[in-house]
Write a protein that holds these residues in place. Structure first.
Motif, short mmCIF file in Angstrom:
data_model
loop_
_atom_site.label_atom_id
_atom_site.label_comp_id
_atom_site.label_asym_id
_atom_site.label_seq_id
_atom_site.Cartn_x
_atom_site.Cartn_y
_atom_site.Cartn_z
N GLN A 14 55.42 14.05 57.03
CA GLN A 14 55.40 15.43 57.50
C GLN A 14 54.23 16.18 56.86
N PRO A 39 65.73 25.22 66.78
CA PRO A 39 64.41 25.25 66.15
C PRO A 39 64.20 26.43 65.21
N ASN A 123 58.48 26.17 57.99
CA ASN A 123 59.75 25.47 57.90
C ASN A 123 59.91 24.70 56.60
N TRP A 142 62.88 22.00 57.59
CA TRP A 142 63.63 22.08 58.84
C TRP A 142 62.89 21.21 59.85
N VAL A 143 63.56 20.15 60.33
CA VAL A 143 62.88 19.13 61.11
C VAL A 143 63.68 18.76 62.36
N PRO A 144 63.00 18.24 63.40
CA PRO A 144 63.72 17.70 64.56
C PRO A 144 64.60 16.53 64.13
N ASP A 145 65.78 16.43 64.75
CA ASP A 145 66.70 15.36 64.36
C ASP A 145 66.56 14.10 65.19
N GLY A 149 67.85 18.10 68.77
CA GLY A 149 68.23 19.23 67.93
C GLY A 149 67.38 19.28 66.67
N TRP A 150 67.81 20.10 65.74
CA TRP A 150 67.12 20.26 64.47
C TRP A 150 68.12 20.20 63.33
N ARG A 151 67.64 19.95 62.12
CA ARG A 151 68.50 19.92 60.94
C ARG A 151 67.66 20.15 59.70
N GLN A 153 66.46 19.20 55.80
CA GLN A 153 66.12 17.99 55.04
C GLN A 153 65.79 18.40 53.61
#
Length: 203
Positions: A14, A39, A123, A142-145, A149-151, A153
């Protein structure tokens, strides 16, 4: 959603600022947080962190271990101020861009986690801690899952202080994985469910 350890690439691939700020730190852990959302969910994740109280929310075994760590730290002199940020080690704030250094100086941290605010942008958010054994960073993002969706980390980065720090990190590893992290992340999950429901049902 259950807390889950991830491969280091979940963090290292990332484009986080922390890679530039702490290239000499070792990546210890990466966790997928049980905080599913959209998001724009990062501010809610930060609010959950600021409202967390591990000693109150954790089960008895985890609370006991947490208190024991700070008691032993006091007895063994692990957490003396002279071994902390700005004394034994320089704060990573000194490596930040000028605008983020100013934001860090004026920031008033909330919550009960023992980390000093480092920076927040887009994020990602980071806090740091230092004692006689190590200099550490907790990095939230905060990342795409991968499923639309997102979640959240969480990554933990450390720089052990010599042999003592290396031995200390090895000694506490089983307790972190088996007791502390699962209890902490489950308490975040409960707070997340309440906070996210409130955030998404506002008129």
């Amino acid at each position: 959603m259950s807390p889950m350890r991830l491969a280091s690439t979940a963090h290292t691939t990332q484009p986080w600022l922390i890679h530039e700020i702490a290239p000499d730190f070792r990546l210890e852990d990466v966790w997928a947080l049980p905080t599913p959302g959209g998001p724009d969910g990062f501010p809610t994740l930060v609010a959950v962190l600021q409202g967390s109280d591990f000693e109150r929310d954790a089960p008895p075994a985890a609370r006991l271990l947490w208190r024991l760590r700070w008691k032993l730290g006091s007895l063994l002199g692990l957490d003396r101020s002279r071994d902390g940020l700005g004394d034994r080690v320089a704060s990573l704030r000194d490596r930040l861009p000028a605008d983020l250094q100013e934001a860090a100086r004026t920031h008033h941290e909330e919550g009960r986690l023992p980390f000093t605010f480092l920076y927040e942008r887009d994020n990602e958010r980071a806090g740091e801690i230092a004692n006689r054994t190590m200099h550490g960073v907790m990095h939230l993002s905060w990342v795409p899952d991968g499923e639309g969706g997102w979640r959240g980390q969480m990554a933990i980065l450390v720089k052990p202080n010599g042999r003592l720090g290396t031995l200390y990190m090895a000694a506490i590893k089983p307790f972190r994985y088996l007791i502390v992290y699962p209890a902490m992340l489950r308490s975040w999950e409960r707070r997340w469910e309440h906070q996210w429901e409130h955030a998404t049902t506002k008129p």
